[in-house]
Write a protein that holds these residues in place. Structure first.
Motif, PDB file in Angstrom:
ATOM      1  N   ILE A  81      36.861  55.799  29.901  1.00 54.58           N
ATOM      2  CA  ILE A  81      35.424  55.943  30.113  1.00 54.58           C
ATOM      3  C   ILE A  81      34.987  54.852  31.077  1.00 54.58           C
ATOM      4  CG2 ILE A  81      33.158  55.905  28.995  1.00 54.58           C
ATOM      5  CD1 ILE A  81      34.696  56.894  26.413  1.00 54.58           C
ATOM      6  N   LEU A  82      34.551  55.263  32.254  1.00 55.47           N
ATOM      7  CA  LEU A  82      34.184  54.352  33.335  1.00 55.47           C
ATOM      8  C   LEU A  82      32.711  53.976  33.250  1.00 55.47           C
ATOM      9  CD1 LEU A  82      34.798  52.930  36.060  1.00 55.47           C
ATOM     10  CD2 LEU A  82      34.348  55.133  37.175  1.00 55.47           C
ATOM     11  N   TYR A  83      32.446  52.694  33.071  1.00 56.37           N
ATOM     12  CA  TYR A  83      31.076  52.180  33.048  1.00 56.37           C
ATOM     13  C   TYR A  83      30.657  51.807  34.473  1.00 56.37           C
ATOM     14  CZ  TYR A  83      31.054  52.065  27.973  1.00 56.37           C
ATOM     15  OH  TYR A  83      31.080  52.434  26.648  1.00 56.37           O
ATOM     16  N   PRO A  84      29.370  51.943  34.785  1.00 53.76           N
ATOM     17  CA  PRO A  84      28.943  51.681  36.163  1.00 53.76           C
ATOM     18  C   PRO A  84      28.973  50.211  36.576  1.00 53.76           C
ATOM     19  CG  PRO A  84      27.080  52.435  34.831  1.00 53.76           C
ATOM     20  CD  PRO A  84      28.303  52.531  33.977  1.00 53.76           C
ATOM     21  N   THR A  85      28.781  49.296  35.613  1.00 54.98           N
ATOM     22  CA  THR A  85      28.743  47.873  35.963  1.00 54.98           C
ATOM     23  C   THR A  85      29.489  47.050  34.922  1.00 54.98           C
ATOM     24  OG1 THR A  85      26.748  47.336  34.697  1.00 54.98           O
ATOM     25  CG2 THR A  85      26.415  48.156  36.971  1.00 54.98           C
ATOM     26  N   ARG A  86      29.805  45.832  35.301  1.00 55.77           N
ATOM     27  CA  ARG A  86      30.448  44.894  34.374  1.00 55.77           C
ATOM     28  C   ARG A  86      29.516  44.605  33.197  1.00 55.77           C
ATOM     29  NH1 ARG A  86      31.933  38.974  33.880  1.00 55.77           N
ATOM     30  NH2 ARG A  86      34.126  39.048  33.259  1.00 55.77           N
ATOM     31  N   LYS A  87      28.232  44.486  33.473  1.00 64.38           N
ATOM     32  CA  LYS A  87      27.277  44.230  32.396  1.00 64.38           C
ATOM     33  C   LYS A  87      27.274  45.368  31.379  1.00 64.38           C
ATOM     34  CE  LYS A  87      22.616  42.972  31.186  1.00 64.38           C
ATOM     35  NZ  LYS A  87      21.349  42.430  31.574  1.00 64.38           N
ATOM     36  N   ASP A  88      27.360  46.603  31.843  1.00 62.14           N
ATOM     37  CA  ASP A  88      27.407  47.741  30.915  1.00 62.14           C
ATOM     38  C   ASP A  88      28.640  47.666  30.015  1.00 62.14           C
ATOM     39  OD1 ASP A  88      25.018  49.051  31.832  1.00 62.14           O
ATOM     40  OD2 ASP A  88      26.150  49.741  33.578  1.00 62.14           O
ATOM     41  N   LEU A  89      29.781  47.280  30.590  1.00 62.61           N
ATOM     42  CA  LEU A  89      30.990  47.100  29.781  1.00 62.61           C
ATOM     43  C   LEU A  89      30.797  45.972  28.782  1.00 62.61           C
ATOM     44  CD1 LEU A  89      33.929  47.909  29.184  1.00 62.61           C
ATOM     45  CD2 LEU A  89      34.621  46.220  30.913  1.00 62.61           C
ATOM     46  N   TYR A 128      36.075  50.815  30.600  1.00 59.29           N
ATOM     47  CA  TYR A 128      36.357  49.941  31.737  1.00 59.29           C
ATOM     48  C   TYR A 128      35.282  50.039  32.803  1.00 59.29           C
ATOM     49  CZ  TYR A 128      37.919  53.881  34.686  1.00 59.29           C
ATOM     50  OH  TYR A 128      37.974  55.020  35.439  1.00 59.29           O
ATOM     51  N   TRP A 129      35.329  49.087  33.723  1.00 58.42           N
ATOM     52  CA  TRP A 129      34.516  49.151  34.937  1.00 58.42           C
ATOM     53  C   TRP A 129      35.454  48.805  36.088  1.00 58.42           C
ATOM     54  CZ3 TRP A 129      32.491  45.702  38.713  1.00 58.42           C
ATOM     55  CH2 TRP A 129      32.963  44.396  38.616  1.00 58.42           C
ATOM     56  N   ASP A 130      35.189  49.408  37.237  1.00 59.35           N
ATOM     57  CA  ASP A 130      35.963  49.131  38.444  1.00 59.35           C
ATOM     58  C   ASP A 130      35.285  48.046  39.260  1.00 59.35           C
ATOM     59  OD1 ASP A 130      38.116  50.869  38.244  1.00 59.35           O
ATOM     60  OD2 ASP A 130      37.116  52.492  39.320  1.00 59.35           O
ATOM     61  N   ARG A 131      36.086  47.100  39.720  1.00 58.30           N
ATOM     62  CA  ARG A 131      35.564  46.144  40.698  1.00 58.30           C
ATOM     63  C   ARG A 131      35.290  46.899  42.003  1.00 58.30           C
ATOM     64  NH1 ARG A 131      39.521  42.620  38.121  1.00 58.30           N
ATOM     65  NH2 ARG A 131      38.419  40.795  37.341  1.00 58.30           N
ATOM     66  N   PRO A 132      34.433  46.346  42.863  1.00 59.46           N
ATOM     67  CA  PRO A 132      34.231  46.993  44.168  1.00 59.46           C
ATOM     68  C   PRO A 132      35.578  47.138  44.896  1.00 59.46           C
ATOM     69  CG  PRO A 132      32.598  45.269  43.819  1.00 59.46           C
ATOM     70  CD  PRO A 132      33.596  45.162  42.694  1.00 59.46           C
ATOM     71  N   LYS A 133      35.765  48.248  45.569  1.00 59.25           N
ATOM     72  CA  LYS A 133      37.049  48.557  46.201  1.00 59.25           C
ATOM     73  C   LYS A 133      37.514  47.451  47.144  1.00 59.25           C
ATOM     74  CE  LYS A 133      39.550  52.406  48.207  1.00 59.25           C
ATOM     75  NZ  LYS A 133      39.501  53.793  48.646  1.00 59.25           N
ATOM     76  N   GLU A 134      36.589  46.799  47.831  1.00 62.31           N
ATOM     77  CA  GLU A 134      36.976  45.744  48.774  1.00 62.31           C
ATOM     78  C   GLU A 134      37.552  44.513  48.057  1.00 62.31           C
ATOM     79  OE1 GLU A 134      32.512  45.591  48.090  1.00 62.31           O
ATOM     80  OE2 GLU A 134      33.915  47.154  48.707  1.00 62.31           O
ATOM     81  N   GLU A 135      37.400  44.427  46.730  1.00 65.08           N
ATOM     82  CA  GLU A 135      37.961  43.321  45.951  1.00 65.08           C
ATOM     83  C   GLU A 135      39.303  43.669  45.309  1.00 65.08           C
ATOM     84  OE1 GLU A 135      35.134  41.779  43.114  1.00 65.08           O
ATOM     85  OE2 GLU A 135      33.518  41.779  44.601  1.00 65.08           O
ATOM     86  N   TRP A 136      39.760  44.908  45.446  1.00 62.42           N
ATOM     87  CA  TRP A 136      41.005  45.297  44.817  1.00 62.42           C
ATOM     88  C   TRP A 136      42.169  44.541  45.450  1.00 62.42           C
ATOM     89  CZ3 TRP A 136      40.718  51.361  44.528  1.00 62.42           C
ATOM     90  CH2 TRP A 136      39.662  51.733  43.688  1.00 62.42           C
ATOM     91  N   PRO A 137      43.073  43.995  44.634  1.00 63.05           N
ATOM     92  CA  PRO A 137      44.219  43.262  45.187  1.00 63.05           C
ATOM     93  C   PRO A 137      45.212  44.223  45.849  1.00 63.05           C
ATOM     94  CG  PRO A 137      44.409  43.426  42.802  1.00 63.05           C
ATOM     95  CD  PRO A 137      43.068  44.006  43.167  1.00 63.05           C
ATOM     96  N   SER A 138      45.806  43.756  46.931  1.00 63.87           N
ATOM     97  CA  SER A 138      46.784  44.602  47.626  1.00 63.87           C
ATOM     98  C   SER A 138      48.028  43.803  47.967  1.00 63.87           C
ATOM     99  CB  SER A 138      46.174  45.220  48.875  1.00 63.87           C
ATOM    100  OG  SER A 138      45.752  44.214  49.765  1.00 63.87           O
ATOM    101  N   LYS A 139      49.118  44.533  48.127  1.00 63.05           N
ATOM    102  CA  LYS A 139      50.396  43.965  48.537  1.00 63.05           C
ATOM    103  C   LYS A 139      50.400  43.859  50.058  1.00 63.05           C
ATOM    104  CE  LYS A 139      52.706  46.101  44.615  1.00 63.05           C
ATOM    105  NZ  LYS A 139      53.645  47.130  44.170  1.00 63.05           N
ATOM    106  N   PRO A 140      51.355  43.120  50.618  1.00 62.79           N
ATOM    107  CA  PRO A 140      51.423  42.993  52.075  1.00 62.79           C
ATOM    108  C   PRO A 140      51.489  44.337  52.815  1.00 62.79           C
ATOM    109  CG  PRO A 140      52.824  41.352  51.054  1.00 62.79           C
ATOM    110  CD  PRO A 140      52.321  42.248  49.947  1.00 62.79           C
ATOM    111  N   ASP A 141      52.072  45.375  52.157  1.00 57.10           N
ATOM    112  CA  ASP A 141      52.167  46.687  52.817  1.00 57.10           C
ATOM    113  C   ASP A 141      50.877  47.504  52.685  1.00 57.10           C
ATOM    114  OD1 ASP A 141      52.150  47.626  50.201  1.00 57.10           O
ATOM    115  OD2 ASP A 141      54.128  48.558  50.315  1.00 57.10           O
ATOM    116  N   GLY A 142      49.849  46.937  52.018  1.00 53.60           N
ATOM    117  CA  GLY A 142      48.566  47.618  51.871  1.00 53.60           C
ATOM    118  C   GLY A 142      48.422  48.418  50.590  1.00 53.60           C
ATOM    119  N   SER A 143      49.508  48.599  49.837  1.00 55.71           N
ATOM    120  CA  SER A 143      49.400  49.330  48.576  1.00 55.71           C
ATOM    121  C   SER A 143      48.722  48.452  47.519  1.00 55.71           C
ATOM    122  CB  SER A 143      50.784  49.785  48.099  1.00 55.71           C
ATOM    123  OG  SER A 143      51.608  48.669  47.830  1.00 55.71           O
ATOM    124  N   LEU A 144      48.213  49.089  46.485  1.00 58.10           N
ATOM    125  CA  LEU A 144      47.530  48.351  45.418  1.00 58.10           C
ATOM    126  C   LEU A 144      48.488  47.421  44.693  1.00 58.10           C
ATOM    127  CD1 LEU A 144      45.203  50.979  43.697  1.00 58.10           C
ATOM    128  CD2 LEU A 144      44.540  49.043  45.123  1.00 58.10           C
TER     129      LEU A 144
END
Length: 163
Positions: A81-89, A128-144
């Motif tokens: 169940i995806l919550y819209p914000t961290r505060k909601d979680l 859960y809540w998702d962090r903004p996509k631009e904050e998602w950690p990535s590997k050197p090859d660009g994968s998550l």
């Protein structure tokens, strides 16, 4: 080239077999805060957030009074169940604590923060809540670069009160 499902495709709802409709409604509506959109007598209910026709279906058609499936049996691992914000979680976590409802786990996955628990029938539930996509950690090859680290529950709870 292999077919790819359209990027806008979403999981629309989950429909769960439950042993006791009222216990499930107490959990999903009373504790988590979903709204009943329709009831089918005492055998089934559709519930939602925000007026959608249903995000979760609950029924006892083949499972009334049944026992939870063994942990090692094939089947649904959890409903997320995806919550819209961290505060909601954070508010959801505070509600669980206030109700004395146990967590089975909590994790920081880099892309998201998640709480894990079981519904009254032992079905896994991830809040859960998702962090903004631009904050998602990535590997050197660009994968998550998703991971599982300890979730700072105290920090999350501070979000609920705005501290």
């Amino acid at each position: 080239m292999a077919y790819k499902i359209p990027a806008q495709t979403r999981i629309g709802h989950v429909h769960l077999k439950v042993s006791d409709l009222q216990k499930s409604l107490d959990f999903y509506v009373g504790l988590l805060g979903f709204e009943i959109t329709t009831l089918y007598g005492s055998q089934a209910a559709f519930i939602s957030a925000g007026g959608y026709h249903h995000h979760i279906g609950l029924n006892t058609w083949h499972s009334l009074g049944g026992k939870p499936a063994p942990e090692t049996a094939p089947g649904l691992y959890h409903t997320a169940i995806l919550y819209p914000t961290r505060k909601d979680l954070a508010v959801a976590l505070q509600r669980l604590i206030d109700a004395g409802y146990p967590l089975s786990g909590a994790a920081d996955h880099g892309v998201s923060e998640a709480l894990y628990l079981d519904d009254p029938d032992g079905n896994g539930v991830e809040l859960y809540w998702d962090r903004p996509k631009e904050e998602w950690p990535s590997k050197p090859d660009g994968s998550l670069d998703m991971y599982t680290k300890r979730l700072d529950l105290d920090g999350l709870l501070k979000e609920a009160t705005g501290q």
